[in-house]
Design an enzyme around this catalytic site. Structure first.
Site, mmCIF file in Angstrom:
data_model
loop_
_atom_site.group_PDB
_atom_site.id
_atom_site.type_symbol
_atom_site.label_atom_id
_atom_site.label_comp_id
_atom_site.label_asym_id
_atom_site.label_seq_id
_atom_site.Cartn_x
_atom_site.Cartn_y
_atom_site.Cartn_z
ATOM 1 N N ILE A 1 0.872 -1.169 0.000
ATOM 2 C CA ILE A 1 0.000 0.000 0.000
ATOM 3 C C ILE A 1 0.907 1.217 0.000
ATOM 4 C CG2 ILE A 1 -1.996 -1.103 1.087
ATOM 5 C CD1 ILE A 1 -1.231 0.108 3.729
ATOM 6 N N ASP A 2 0.412 2.310 -0.543
ATOM 7 C CA ASP A 2 1.212 3.523 -0.675
ATOM 8 C C ASP A 2 1.831 3.946 0.649
ATOM 9 O OD1 ASP A 2 0.394 3.647 -3.294
ATOM 10 O OD2 ASP A 2 -1.063 5.244 -2.972
ATOM 11 N N ARG A 3 2.966 4.591 0.524
ATOM 12 C CA ARG A 3 3.602 5.179 1.705
ATOM 13 C C ARG A 3 2.635 6.108 2.438
ATOM 14 N NH1 ARG A 3 9.257 8.735 1.536
ATOM 15 N NH2 ARG A 3 9.324 9.277 3.749
ATOM 16 N N ARG B 1 -6.391 6.916 -5.818
ATOM 17 C CA ARG B 1 -5.990 8.320 -5.905
ATOM 18 C C ARG B 1 -6.285 8.876 -7.300
ATOM 19 N NH1 ARG B 1 0.049 7.962 -3.491
ATOM 20 N NH2 ARG B 1 0.014 10.205 -3.994
#
Length: 229
Positions: free
Chosen positions: A53-55, A154
């Site tokens: 998962i994204d930072r 996003r």
């Protein structure tokens, strides 16, 4: 120390903080704290990230405790056999329900099919002027990505003109600046809420849920939103 959400002999899941990388990366050479290394030290043995998962995204992050099982878990993700739910705080009032069917380009320019369903949980309007508007409007949505493309949520919410608050570079820079200057808040408000899947070793249904982290909770308080789900 990472909050452990679920663990057995084969798998373990944690509630990853916003801003923490999953593992070491050459694009973040100055970073010293990673979920993989932190959990490894916390448990005293090696673990294997089953997905990414994204930072900037907080929430459920799943690891295998055995290398053999790591391949099985990654296959479940690759075949879209793991149900994923996210909470996102976005700009504007979203529809009650929505479907975003919009292909996304990979870095090499190749288009990939990408599909997201979402449902609006709550809406809020606050007395904060924004541009030509006298107020600011926001929606809290539960998003269910059916594919696993890079930055899918996003990019999808930006595509329908409801960007996620705090997102850069896909979000609204003016809205992000407003939140930073008004509320001293610059966390991206995307939370990996839950994973549901058949355990590859036991064949039992597993459901793992993560509560929102402090930065997300503060944003909801600012908007007088209360989680009921």
């Amino acid at each position: 120390m990472l909050q452990i959400l679920y663990q057995d002999d084969d798998i373990i899941a944690v509630n990853k903080p916003h801003g923490m990388l999953v593992h070491r990366s050459p694009i973040a050479a100055d970073v010293e704290v990673f979920a993989l290394q932190t959990l490894k030290e916390q448990l005293g043995h090696m673990v294997y990230p089953a997905h990414r998962i994204d930072r900037k995204t907080g929430g459920v992050l799943l690891f295998a405790r055995r290398k053999e099982l790591d391949r099985d878990l990654q296959m479940l993700f690759a075949e879209n056999k793991i149900e994923k739910q996210y909470w996102a705080l976005v700009r504007g009032f979203t529809s009650d329900h929505g479907k975003i069917d919009y292909p996304l380009k990979k870095e090499n320019g190749v288009l990939q099919e990408a599909l997201t369903y979402y449902e609006t949980i709550q809406r809020a309007e606050i007395d904060l002027p924004f541009g030509k508007h006298r107020t600011s409007r926001y929606s809290l949505v539960v998003a269910k990505p059916q594919t696993g493309r890079m930055h899918q949520l996003r990019r999808h919410f930006a595509h329908i003109s409801h960007p996620i608050i705090g997102d850069r570079p896909h979000g609204c820079n003016k809205q992000n600046k407003l939140w930073k200057e008004t509320f001293s808040h610059d966390t991206m408000l995307l939370h990996a809420r839950s994973l549901s899947f058949m355990h590859p070793a036991t064949q039992q249904r597993i459901y793992i849920e993560a509560s929102v982290l402090p930065e997300f909770s503060r944003a909801l308080d600012l908007l007088n939103m209360r989680l009921t789900q």
